[in-house]
Scaffold this active site. Structure first.
Site, PDB file in Angstrom:
ATOM      1  N   HIS A   1      -5.707  -4.689  -2.055  1.00  0.00           N
ATOM      2  CA  HIS A   1      -5.427  -3.506  -2.886  1.00  0.00           C
ATOM      3  C   HIS A   1      -5.310  -3.855  -4.371  1.00  0.00           C
ATOM      4  CE1 HIS A   1      -4.938  -0.104  -0.204  1.00  0.00           C
ATOM      5  NE2 HIS A   1      -4.256  -0.858   0.630  1.00  0.00           N
TER       6      HIS A   1
ATOM      7  N   LYS B   1     -12.839  -1.980  -0.611  1.00  0.00           N
ATOM      8  CA  LYS B   1     -11.986  -1.101  -1.437  1.00  0.00           C
ATOM      9  C   LYS B   1     -12.583  -1.017  -2.848  1.00  0.00           C
ATOM     10  CE  LYS B   1      -7.873  -1.253   1.379  1.00  0.00           C
ATOM     11  NZ  LYS B   1      -7.476  -2.387   2.239  1.00  0.00           N
TER      12      LYS B   1
ATOM     13  N   SER C   1       0.794  -1.230   0.000  1.00  0.00           N
ATOM     14  CA  SER C   1       0.000   0.000   0.000  1.00  0.00           C
ATOM     15  C   SER C   1       0.826   1.281   0.000  1.00  0.00           C
ATOM     16  CB  SER C   1      -0.949   0.003   1.195  1.00  0.00           C
ATOM     17  OG  SER C   1      -0.201   0.035   2.388  1.00  0.00           O
TER      18      SER C   1
HETATM   19  C1  LIG Z   1      -7.489  -2.802   3.684  1.00  0.00           C
HETATM   20  C2  LIG Z   1      -6.758  -4.070   3.848  1.00  0.00           C
HETATM   21  C3  LIG Z   1      -7.214  -5.064   4.712  1.00  0.00           C
HETATM   22  C4  LIG Z   1      -8.405  -4.866   5.598  1.00  0.00           C
HETATM   23  O1  LIG Z   1      -9.597  -4.947   4.881  1.00  0.00           O
HETATM   24  P1  LIG Z   1     -10.993  -4.652   5.647  1.00  0.00           P
HETATM   25  O2  LIG Z   1     -11.988  -5.415   4.867  1.00  0.00           O
HETATM   26  O3  LIG Z   1     -11.165  -3.181   5.617  1.00  0.00           O
HETATM   27  O4  LIG Z   1     -10.823  -5.179   7.033  1.00  0.00           O
HETATM   28  C5  LIG Z   1      -6.530  -6.248   4.776  1.00  0.00           C
HETATM   29  N1  LIG Z   1      -5.399  -6.442   4.034  1.00  0.00           N
HETATM   30  C6  LIG Z   1      -4.918  -5.502   3.212  1.00  0.00           C
HETATM   31  C7  LIG Z   1      -3.688  -5.777   2.401  1.00  0.00           C
HETATM   32  C8  LIG Z   1      -5.571  -4.276   3.101  1.00  0.00           C
HETATM   33  O5  LIG Z   1      -5.080  -3.340   2.299  1.00  0.00           O
END
Ligand SMILES: *Cc1c(COP(=O)(O)O)cnc(C)c1O
Length: 395
Positions: A210, A241, A182
């Site tokens: 992501h 996301k 990220s």
């Molecule tokens: C955002 C993210 C998560 C968490 O996802 P949620 O559904 O918001 O709990 C887990 N792993 C990665 C790599 C992320 O970027």
């Protein structure tokens, strides 16, 4: 009772503030989108994970409403006690179709998917070999598991090979990586990871949070990007996301692995089922993905345009195969000043510095979305140029 603890908390909080690490939340007064309303003022949002721009999509809103009309507001139960709805099974199947996997298990969030994936599958005889920059939820999930822990430097295949050699004495080996990291926006080198996994008899898990919806020609994630569909044992991901941005998480992969998670994964067994409205919208979302590639095409075009323009203007951007663009400034105070000035121009981007990124690697992270139109991208680029000149970052 509370007095001493209160004093302690107040001191700690004051220290966080003094260190410049206090997190203040922005209050948004509109739906999520390219344009948002903050303190009554229209601003452009370049710091959401709304990669496909579906956070305020009318079709998904309609599907969620219909789902609530037909199946109610909440499930008020965990699945192993009360069962689930036909909608939940349908969404699980849609996710498996999307990724070319055998079966899927839903969670309330990907944080739960990652928290509940390791402990039921592996024990002290086994090895988890994890990328040093993996997401916090993977780190927490690994902590909950008794398997031996090995760590390799970010995307460093020589180091991964060394760790795999050290782990040969273990019964089973699982390599774990984020699909897209990220902070840099780099895609994990899954082709090489897969080769090493073959060579050293290891399984692979990729967190596609992501990358799903973003990476690969049709947004099927890193397994599409590297032609490895159906070959990776475990994928985890989020519906929070690119996939609409509401909430929900999943683990998808080999049938027996998913079966075992349904038996033993604690966040699945002891936490509530996803709400019907969100599940119905999730199903509609994957139908849309199957119908057209328009959003992925637009996102990829937007990201290419943005990075090319920024490089042409003289900015130092990390190479990216995702929708994350790291504009390198290297200096921590400069990154904060730059982001604050961008905000004054009505553009939300985030400045990151140590300890979120390595020392001397401060940057502005820009997140591109299919919701952005060319005029939005140009406004953002123009603001970067104006402030970049003002602060002596570019000539
Ligand atoms: C955002 C993210 C998560 C968490 O996802 P949620 O559904 O918001 O709990 C887990 N792993 C990665 C790599 C992320 O970027």
């Amino acid at each position: 009772m509370y007095t001493n603890f209160q004093e302690y908390l107040k001191k700690e909080l004051a220290q966080i503030e003094a260190d410049g690490l206090y997190k203040n939340e922005r209050i948004i007064e509109s739906p999520q989108g390219a344009e948002i309303l903050v303190k009554g003022k229209k601003c452009l949002n370049f710091c959401a994970n709304n990669y496909l721009g579906l956070g305020n999509n009318p079709e998904l809103i309609a599907a969620a409403k219909k789902g609530m009309d037909e199946r109610g507001f909440g499930m008020a139960s965990v699945r192993f006690i009360c069962g689930c709805q036909d909608l939940h099974k349908k969404l699980e199947q849609k996710i498996a179709e999307f990724f070319g996997t055998e079966d899927t298990i839903l969670y309330a969030a990907c944080f739960d998917a990652n928290g509940g994936v390791f402990e039921p599958l592996l024990n002290e005889q086994d090895a988890i070999i994890s990328d040093a920059l993996n997401h916090a939820s993977i780190i927490d999930g690994v902590r909950l598991c008794k398997a031996q822990r090995f760590r390799y430097a970010n995307a460093d295949m020589a180091d991964l090979e060394k760790q795999l050699q050290d782990a040969q004495k273990c019964r089973f080996r699982l390599i774990v990586t984020d699909g897209v990291f990220s902070m840099d926006g780099n895609v994990c080198p899954l082709d090489k990871i897969y080769e090493l996994a073959q060579k050293y008899n290891a399984m692979v898990m990729v967190d596609e949070s992501h990358s799903a919806g973003v990476v690969g020609k049709t947004g099927r994630g890193v397994t599409e990007r590297y032609n490895l569909r159906g070959k990776i044992e475990i994928l985890t991901g989020t519906l929070g996301k690119a996939f609409g941005g509401a909430m929900g998480g999943f683990t998808t992969g080999r049938k027996e692995i998913i079966d075992m998670l349904r038996q033993r994964s604690r966040p699945y067994l002891f936490s509530n089922s996803m709400a019907p409205g969100l599940v119905a919208a999730g199903i509609r979302m994957f139908e849309m993905m199957a119908e057209t590639n328009e959003l992925q095409d637009k996102l990829h075009a937007n990201t290419d345009y943005f990075i090319k323009q920024m490089l042409a203007k003289g900015f130092d951007c990390k190479p990216s195969e995702s929708a994350i663009c790291a504009v390198m400034l290297y200096d921590a105070p400069l990154s904060q000043k730059f982001a604050a000035k961008m905000q004054e121009e009505g553009i939300f981007v985030t400045g990151f510095y140590y300890p979120v990124v390595p020392k001397g690697q401060a940057r502005i992270r820009v997140q591109i979305s299919a919701a952005h139109e060319k005029e939005h991208l140009d406004k953002c680029i123009n603001a970067f140029v104006k402030i970049g000149k003002e602060l002596g970052v570019i000539k």
